[in-house]
Write a protein that holds these residues in place. Structure first.
Motif, PDB file in Angstrom:
ATOM      1  N   LEU A  55       0.837  -1.200   0.000  1.00  0.00           N
ATOM      2  CA  LEU A  55       0.000   0.000   0.000  1.00  0.00           C
ATOM      3  C   LEU A  55       0.876   1.255   0.000  1.00  0.00           C
ATOM      4  CD1 LEU A  55      -2.770  -0.977   2.583  1.00  0.00           C
ATOM      5  CD2 LEU A  55      -2.979  -0.874   0.094  1.00  0.00           C
ATOM      6  N   VAL A  56       0.527   2.219  -0.843  1.00  0.00           N
ATOM      7  CA  VAL A  56       1.305   3.453  -0.957  1.00  0.00           C
ATOM      8  C   VAL A  56       0.378   4.665  -0.886  1.00  0.00           C
ATOM      9  CG1 VAL A  56       3.188   2.438  -2.294  1.00  0.00           C
ATOM     10  CG2 VAL A  56       1.188   3.345  -3.487  1.00  0.00           C
ATOM     11  N   TRP A  57       0.987   5.779  -0.567  1.00  0.00           N
ATOM     12  CA  TRP A  57       0.305   7.081  -0.555  1.00  0.00           C
ATOM     13  C   TRP A  57       1.068   8.001  -1.490  1.00  0.00           C
ATOM     14  CZ3 TRP A  57       2.840  11.373   2.073  1.00  0.00           C
ATOM     15  CH2 TRP A  57       2.119  12.561   2.007  1.00  0.00           C
ATOM     16  N   LEU A  58       0.325   8.786  -2.266  1.00  0.00           N
ATOM     17  CA  LEU A  58       0.947   9.718  -3.205  1.00  0.00           C
ATOM     18  C   LEU A  58       1.181  11.052  -2.515  1.00  0.00           C
ATOM     19  CD1 LEU A  58       1.860  10.305  -6.151  1.00  0.00           C
ATOM     20  CD2 LEU A  58      -0.423  11.245  -6.519  1.00  0.00           C
ATOM     21  N   ARG A  59       2.454  11.438  -2.426  1.00  0.00           N
ATOM     22  CA  ARG A  59       2.796  12.733  -1.842  1.00  0.00           C
ATOM     23  C   ARG A  59       2.995  13.743  -2.960  1.00  0.00           C
ATOM     24  NH1 ARG A  59       7.372  12.678   2.394  1.00  0.00           N
ATOM     25  NH2 ARG A  59       8.556  11.765   0.680  1.00  0.00           N
ATOM     26  N   GLY A  60       2.165  14.749  -2.967  1.00  0.00           N
ATOM     27  CA  GLY A  60       2.303  15.827  -3.933  1.00  0.00           C
ATOM     28  C   GLY A  60       2.866  17.061  -3.261  1.00  0.00           C
ATOM     29  N   SER A  61       3.685  17.802  -3.959  1.00  0.00           N
ATOM     30  CA  SER A  61       4.248  19.037  -3.405  1.00  0.00           C
ATOM     31  C   SER A  61       4.388  20.060  -4.516  1.00  0.00           C
ATOM     32  CB  SER A  61       5.604  18.779  -2.743  1.00  0.00           C
ATOM     33  OG  SER A  61       6.527  18.270  -3.684  1.00  0.00           O
ATOM     34  N   MET A  62       4.453  21.319  -4.118  1.00  0.00           N
ATOM     35  CA  MET A  62       4.594  22.411  -5.085  1.00  0.00           C
ATOM     36  C   MET A  62       5.862  23.186  -4.776  1.00  0.00           C
ATOM     37  SD  MET A  62       2.073  25.659  -5.811  1.00  0.00           S
ATOM     38  CE  MET A  62       0.614  24.629  -5.922  1.00  0.00           C
ATOM     39  N   THR A  63       6.673  23.405  -5.788  1.00  0.00           N
ATOM     40  CA  THR A  63       7.914  24.161  -5.625  1.00  0.00           C
ATOM     41  C   THR A  63       7.902  25.381  -6.539  1.00  0.00           C
ATOM     42  OG1 THR A  63       8.995  22.751  -7.292  1.00  0.00           O
ATOM     43  CG2 THR A  63       9.271  22.127  -4.977  1.00  0.00           C
ATOM     44  N   ASN A  64       8.644  26.423  -6.138  1.00  0.00           N
ATOM     45  CA  ASN A  64       8.743  27.611  -6.977  1.00  0.00           C
ATOM     46  C   ASN A  64       9.901  27.463  -7.966  1.00  0.00           C
ATOM     47  OD1 ASN A  64      11.055  28.007  -5.436  1.00  0.00           O
ATOM     48  ND2 ASN A  64      10.106  29.547  -4.112  1.00  0.00           N
ATOM     49  N   GLN A  65      10.199  28.511  -8.671  1.00  0.00           N
ATOM     50  CA  GLN A  65      11.233  28.437  -9.704  1.00  0.00           C
ATOM     51  C   GLN A  65      12.629  28.241  -9.127  1.00  0.00           C
ATOM     52  OE1 GLN A  65       9.103  30.895  -9.083  1.00  0.00           O
ATOM     53  NE2 GLN A  65       9.859  32.905  -9.754  1.00  0.00           N
ATOM     54  N   LYS A  66      12.798  28.508  -7.818  1.00  0.00           N
ATOM     55  CA  LYS A  66      14.082  28.264  -7.172  1.00  0.00           C
ATOM     56  C   LYS A  66      14.185  26.854  -6.604  1.00  0.00           C
ATOM     57  CE  LYS A  66      13.623  31.846  -4.471  1.00  0.00           C
ATOM     58  NZ  LYS A  66      13.919  32.862  -3.405  1.00  0.00           N
ATOM     59  N   GLY A  67      13.140  26.062  -6.797  1.00  0.00           N
ATOM     60  CA  GLY A  67      13.146  24.696  -6.286  1.00  0.00           C
ATOM     61  C   GLY A  67      12.758  24.595  -4.826  1.00  0.00           C
ATOM     62  N   GLU A  68      12.324  25.694  -4.212  1.00  0.00           N
ATOM     63  CA  GLU A  68      11.907  25.688  -2.810  1.00  0.00           C
ATOM     64  C   GLU A  68      10.454  25.249  -2.696  1.00  0.00           C
ATOM     65  OE1 GLU A  68      14.685  29.500  -1.448  1.00  0.00           O
ATOM     66  OE2 GLU A  68      12.549  29.755  -1.888  1.00  0.00           O
TER      67      GLU A  68
END
Length: 800
Positions: A55-68
């Protein structure tokens, strides 16, 4: 023989001081060991689902143009649906969105936890269908009422008739009105503890609805940029080795749609979405696994320290019984009978300690579940079973047998006459000197370190509790309105504005209410983010928490304005001003004299700095840098301050609002002081844990030193009496003993100081307080050591 056994057990009740101290300390240690063992097992135990390792969970994240990273757990509903249907690495997947709704059919209109998902959710997590069927996942035609599945707990509270046999097949069908929409109930799932607690505010679901109801297919691009923190995707991988990276073509497609949606929205930001699969067990239990390692180490160490201290305490007691045993042996008692009776005595003592330990462990489990259920997933799985009871009892009996065997080895019965003459005079078999010295130095070293850390913990978190929050939360509530209009056009915004002004006027006219202001989210909520900087360049801008507030917001909350002015009515119309808190000003390099300067928000939009306010502090969140914008009348929730001694519940507030518009509803009422106390709960618990640790360690040191120094005094008694007989005075012998013990204390001091200096090097910010606590601990243990030692020494010396 049995008479001797029962007689030895009854002796425990005659030695009340020994028995009570022994039971209290051993029960505390056994209870602590039981709890940390239970928590560690819970942290690493397999999940109660079929093929849980895949079983897995999908981790989504958002980064800016600097990769932060600017947003964690970032996933849109339409992206979750697309991945669930398109990623071939998953054999089964379920998108999940957690929401809330008002149960309009009920007189109190309670808030229900809603889970929007697919039928795969029930299969993945073994949700048992006890009646009816699962809902249809087809897109609704707008005519037929959508279908829902409800939990058994919900039915028992609000619809008990539904549990009757064949109730769901009757006509007309059972229906629910949730947020002005009617749903047909087609199934009931069992209310058990297997539902995964992915999103802690919705730990237990009342109503399950098809995921299709949270997808707006008329505006797909807007759906792609509506990234949420309460949307999840869970699934089962096809192979035994868990996939960690999603298929590249799916990621590229979703980022293209996200960029197109941003452009269509009229924004120039170029953020990127990232996706990664992680094991579901790591998501649910990862933090607890890291904590449990330290807990287990601490629990085992505490148990070992307790056993060593109690062993020395027990050895002193057994030496006092030696004369009685020797006499019984001379009068004909069998040595094996005495040894067996003593084992029975110790077994009873340890089993009594185990019983109290299990009571303490049960109380500990209840406290952990009560205080941690809102922060840690599945603490309701933490339970003591009969097997744990048997294990604790078995371990206690093993310790008892070990104590009895070791204790009898310290007594010599080879020459009965000599033992009878010399028993109690120190001439019997004694502990090796190296052992006594090593244990003494270890006891002092551990006592110094743990007492110091316990005191520092209590002082540190006590100071945290004493820090002002920055706002006056007393008699203030945050009211979440049940809002149905979410349009952005000028007419809709104007209608919401007029409704709020009517609501405000009606609320202020109420005799219980002192003040009202707009606030999109709670003052303690940190879920909204915004970018701001002193330059228009996006690369130098910073991401901070944000709030949309009304003109009376700061005065209502008692937030002190350090410089500038609060918002006025015109600011909500122009939306060209901003207020920041002290922490945000520090991060931006702004001081109180910079009021009126131009700052730059998203898309280099210029905004005027009109004020700087005090920070809001809580132990859980610290002092987040916060940007305050004038309210835009989009999400029209409110903060309300009552007059002294007054309060109103959800029903009363709803009645006031419905006088302005009959369709208005209050979704939730949260008291700010209760929310603040919840955020500071960890500090409160840590404060009391520090005090408790200090008290327990003091007791441990007192009992351990009393027993060990008593044994050493018995061992030294013949030599002390000889010295006294050849002319040494009591004062000279005490001085000599103090010098001898000072060497032991110096050795312990060197070890403890090394440990404390190591901690100081790791935590330089706590140097001053930690060193003061250490000096206090040194003073306390120094006095305790010499008081106990001199007490035992006086007892062994004769008065000539």
């Amino acid at each position: 023989m049995w008479k001797e056994n029962f007689s030895s057990i009854s002796e425990l009740f005659k030695k009340t001081k020994f028995t009570v101290l022994f039971v209290v300390l051993l029960a505390s240690a056994l209870a602590g060991g039981t709890l940390v063992g239970l928590i560690t097992w819970h942290a690493y135990a397999p999940l109660p689902y079929a093929q849980d390792e895949s079983l897995v969970w999908l981790r989504g994240s958002m980064t800016n143009q600097k990769g932060e990273q600017v947003m964690g757990n970032a996933l849109s509903n339409i992206a979750a649906q697309h991945i669930a249907s398109q990623d071939s690495a998953l054999s089964m997947a379920a998108p999940i969105y957690y929401g809330e709704a008002l149960y309009m059919d009920h007189v109190q209109q309670p808030k229900l936890n809603m889970t929007y998902t697919s039928n795969e959710f029930f299969n993945l997590f073994g949700q048992t269908l006890i009646q009816g069927r699962y809902f249809s996942e087809q897109q609704q035609d707008g005519v037929t009422a959508p279908e829902v599945v409800v939990s058994q707990c919900f039915v028992e509270r609000y619809m008990p008739a539904l549990l009757a046999q064949s109730a769901l097949t009757s006509s007309p069908p059972y229906s629910l009105e949730l947020d002005q929409q009617v749903f047909h109930v087609v199934g009931v799932v069992a209310c058990d503890r297997t539902e995964p607690q992915l999103y802690m505010p919705n730990r237990h679901t009342d109503v399950f609805v098809s995921f299709a109801h949270v997808i707006d297919n008329t505006n797909v691009l807007r759906e792609h940029i509506t990234v949420r923190y309460n949307t999840f995707l869970v699934g089962r991988t096809r192979s035994e080795s868990l996939a960690t990276v999603m298929a590249a073509d799916i990621s590229v497609y979703l980022n293209e749609q996200f960029s197109a949606g941003i452009t269509d929205f009229g924004s120039a930001i170029s953020n990127q979405l990232n996706f990664e699969y992680i094991p579901l067990q790591q998501y649910l239990k990862g933090d607890l696994q890291q904590t449990s390692r330290w807990l287990l180490l601490s629990g085992v160490a505490f148990l070992l320290i307790t056993l060593v201290n109690l062993l020395t305490f027990y050895l002193l007691d057994i030496k006092k019984q030696q004369a009685q045993w020797v006499l019984k042996t001379v009068l004909g008692a069998q040595l094996d009978t005495l040894r067996t009776a003593h084992r029975w005595q110790l077994s009873a003592l340890f089993l009594l300690s185990a019983m109290f330990a299990l009571v303490l462990a049960e109380l500990g489990v209840a406290a952990i579940q009560r205080f941690g259920k809102q922060e840690v997933a599945h603490l309701d799985w933490l339970e003591l079973h009969i097997v744990h009871y048997l294990m604790v009892a078995g371990i206690a009996l093993l310790f008892a047998r070990g104590f009895a065997a070791f204790g009898f080895k310290q007594l010599s019965f080879s020459s009965l006459y000599q033992n009878l003459q010399s028993s109690g005079k120190g001439q019997a078999k004694q502990l090796p000197q190296w052992f006594s010295t090593s244990v003494l130095i270890t006891q002092l070293s551990v006592g110094l370190v743990v007492l110091c850390i316990g005191l520092w913990t209590a002082i540190y978190f006590g100071n945290k509790l004493g820090m002002p929050s920055g706002l006056n939360a007393k008699e203030v509530v945050f009211v979440t309105r049940h809002q149905t209009s979410w349009l952005h056009d000028e007419q809709a915004v104007s209608a919401r504005k007029q409704l709020f002004l009517s609501n405000k006027q009606a609320l202020l006219a109420h005799p219980k209410i002192a003040s009202v202001s707009l606030s999109s989210i709670s003052p303690l909520d940190t879920s909204y983010l915004a970018v701001i900087g002193t330059q228009p360049d996006a690369e130098v801008q910073q991401t901070m928490q944000s709030q949309l507030v009304g003109e009376d917001y700061f005065s209502l909350l008692g937030l002190h304005l350090l410089a500038g002015n609060a918002f006025v009515t015109a600011d909500s119309d122009t939306r060209q001003s901003v207020i920041i808190n002290r922490q945000a000003a520090t991060k931006l390099g702004i001081d109180l004299d910079d009021i009126g300067m131009t700052l730059y928000g998203r898309d280099a939009l210029p905004i005027k700095l009109v004020g700087i306010v005090e920070n809001i502090y809580s132990h859980a969140q610290g002092t987040p840098a916060t940007i305050y914008y004038p309210h835009d009348f989009y999400e029209c929730n409110m903060v309300i301050k009552f007059k002294p001694g007054q309060t109103m519940d959800k029903q009363e507030l709803s009645e006031v609002l419905q006088q302005q518009a009959s369709t208005q509803r209050v979704q939730d009422v949260a008291f700010l002081d209760a929310d603040l106390a919840q955020l500071n709960k960890v500090a409160v618990l840590s404060f009391y844990c520090g005090l408790g640790l200090s008290f327990l360690m003091t007791m441990q040191v007192l009992v351990g030193l009393y027993g060990l120094l008593g044994n050493i005094a018995l061992m030294q008694k013949p030599l002390l009496l000889i010295k006294q007989q050849v002319g040494a005075t009591r004062k000279q012998l005490i001085k000599e003993q103090v010098r001898f013990r000072l060497a032991h204390f110096t050795g312990a001091l060197l070890i403890a100081t090394s440990v404390i200096l190591g901690l100081v090097s790791l935590l330089p910010i706590v140097t001053y307080t930690l060193l003061l606590c250490y000096l206090f601990s040194v003073s306390v243990l120094f006095m305790v050591l010499f008081i106990i030692d001199i007490y035992h020494l006086y007892g062994q010396l004769k008065n000539y």
